[in-house]
Scaffold this motif. Structure first.
Motif, PDB file in Angstrom:
ATOM      1  N   THR A  29       3.376  11.148 -10.942  1.00  0.00           N
ATOM      2  CA  THR A  29       3.594   9.703 -10.820  1.00  0.00           C
ATOM      3  C   THR A  29       4.528   9.153 -11.897  1.00  0.00           C
ATOM      4  O   THR A  29       5.079   8.070 -11.741  1.00  0.00           O
ATOM      5  N   ASN A  79       3.812   1.821  -2.177  1.00  0.00           N
ATOM      6  CA  ASN A  79       3.400   2.767  -1.134  1.00  0.00           C
ATOM      7  C   ASN A  79       4.381   2.870   0.027  1.00  0.00           C
ATOM      8  O   ASN A  79       3.991   3.136   1.151  1.00  0.00           O
ATOM      9  N   ILE A 104       5.839   9.735  -0.625  1.00  0.00           N
ATOM     10  CA  ILE A 104       4.680   9.600  -1.501  1.00  0.00           C
ATOM     11  C   ILE A 104       3.652  10.686  -1.188  1.00  0.00           C
ATOM     12  O   ILE A 104       3.374  10.957  -0.013  1.00  0.00           O
ATOM     13  N   ALA A 106      -0.192  11.463  -1.586  1.00  0.00           N
ATOM     14  CA  ALA A 106      -1.457  10.767  -1.885  1.00  0.00           C
ATOM     15  C   ALA A 106      -2.585  11.780  -2.066  1.00  0.00           C
ATOM     16  O   ALA A 106      -2.583  12.853  -1.459  1.00  0.00           O
ATOM     17  N   ASP A 107      -3.563  11.416  -2.899  1.00  0.00           N
ATOM     18  CA  ASP A 107      -4.736  12.281  -3.072  1.00  0.00           C
ATOM     19  C   ASP A 107      -5.788  11.956  -2.002  1.00  0.00           C
ATOM     20  O   ASP A 107      -5.536  11.139  -1.105  1.00  0.00           O
ATOM     21  N   ASP A 109      -8.338  10.205  -2.075  1.00  0.00           N
ATOM     22  CA  ASP A 109      -8.783   8.805  -2.095  1.00  0.00           C
ATOM     23  C   ASP A 109      -7.677   7.842  -1.658  1.00  0.00           C
ATOM     24  O   ASP A 109      -7.857   6.624  -1.673  1.00  0.00           O
ATOM     25  N   GLY A 110      -6.515   8.415  -1.310  1.00  0.00           N
ATOM     26  CA  GLY A 110      -5.399   7.569  -0.889  1.00  0.00           C
ATOM     27  C   GLY A 110      -4.571   7.037  -2.042  1.00  0.00           C
ATOM     28  O   GLY A 110      -3.646   6.252  -1.846  1.00  0.00           O
ATOM     29  N   GLU A 111      -4.888   7.482  -3.265  1.00  0.00           N
ATOM     30  CA  GLU A 111      -4.120   7.044  -4.436  1.00  0.00           C
ATOM     31  C   GLU A 111      -2.836   7.883  -4.554  1.00  0.00           C
ATOM     32  O   GLU A 111      -2.812   9.056  -4.180  1.00  0.00           O
ATOM     33  N   ILE A 112      -1.778   7.268  -5.104  1.00  0.00           N
ATOM     34  CA  ILE A 112      -0.523   7.992  -5.283  1.00  0.00           C
ATOM     35  C   ILE A 112      -0.711   9.075  -6.350  1.00  0.00           C
ATOM     36  O   ILE A 112      -1.124   8.794  -7.473  1.00  0.00           O
ATOM     37  N   ALA A 113      -0.425  10.325  -5.957  1.00  0.00           N
ATOM     38  CA  ALA A 113      -0.584  11.459  -6.873  1.00  0.00           C
ATOM     39  C   ALA A 113       0.753  11.998  -7.357  1.00  0.00           C
ATOM     40  O   ALA A 113       0.839  12.701  -8.363  1.00  0.00           O
ATOM     41  N   TYR A 115       5.316  12.464  -6.036  1.00  0.00           N
ATOM     42  CA  TYR A 115       6.401  12.181  -5.089  1.00  0.00           C
ATOM     43  C   TYR A 115       7.125  13.471  -4.742  1.00  0.00           C
ATOM     44  O   TYR A 115       7.257  14.371  -5.566  1.00  0.00           O
TER      45      TYR A 115
END
Length: 200
Positions: A29, A79, A104, A106-107, A109-113, A115
């Protein structure tokens, strides 16, 4: 252990590379390089160990206006996947132009991990006719008046064409045309028609 690399002096020569190749990289990130494919490594001129763990701006060319990267980061932080035409610099100082698609990662949980960047060559004609002139102008505005002024100029430039940055890039790649003249002509015709309409 962090490896420090000396920034090369920019050369006015292009990297000699196979433009059918696709250059791939993955970053966290913060933009730290976690992975680069063989083609990315070859074109960059760095050894793999010199790239991994380094900030992605190790290949940033000083001819690139900062406002373009601000547009990129604003989009991916919101996002949104985005692509851009970018001038990169190899370890030798030579340049190479690419159209880069940022996706993107995502992990669970939908969080950006992180790119994932996919780079392909871009037509020299598009670069010379459209991209270099606007980037040079933005860079000059940044140097004289700061990035906010450059951002306002770029927003106005895109509004005149009724496009987002990504739509503008897509349009250039698809048509090889800017369409600014068509827009201007239509706008001026509208004004003349209005004036003629109110004349007695």
């Amino acid at each position: 252990m962090e490896i420090r690399t000396t920034r090369p002096n920019p050369s006015d020569r292009e990297v000699d590379w196979n433009k059918n190749k696709v250059l791939l990289s993955k970053t966290d990130t913060k933009g730290t390089i976690l992975y680069a494919n063989e083609d990315f490594i070859d074109v960059s001129g760095y050894d793999e160990f010199e790239l991994i763990g380094q900030p992605h701006n190790i290949i940033r060319h000083p001819d690139m206006p900062k406002v373009i990267f601000k547009f990129l980061w604003d989009s991916i932080k919101a996002n949104k996947n985005i692509h851009a035409i970018i001038k990169n610099m190899s370890k030798t100082g030579r340049y190479y132009w690419v159209i880069t698609d940022f996706k993107i990662i995502a992990d669970t949980d939908g969080e950006i991990a992180g790119y994932f960047g996919t780079r392909k060559s871009v037509s020299e004609e598009i670069v010379v006719k459209f991209i270099e002139p606007i980037y040079k102008k933005l860079l000059h505005i940044e140097e004289v008046s700061g990035m906010s002024a450059a951002e306002e100029y770029l927003i106005g430039f895109l509004e005149e064409r009724n496009k987002t940055y990504m739509e503008y890039i897509d349009h250039l790649v698809a048509t090889g045309k800017d369409d600014k003249e068509k827009i201007k002509k239509g706008f001026l015709n509208g004004i003349f028609e209005k004036k003629n309409g109110v004349k007695k």
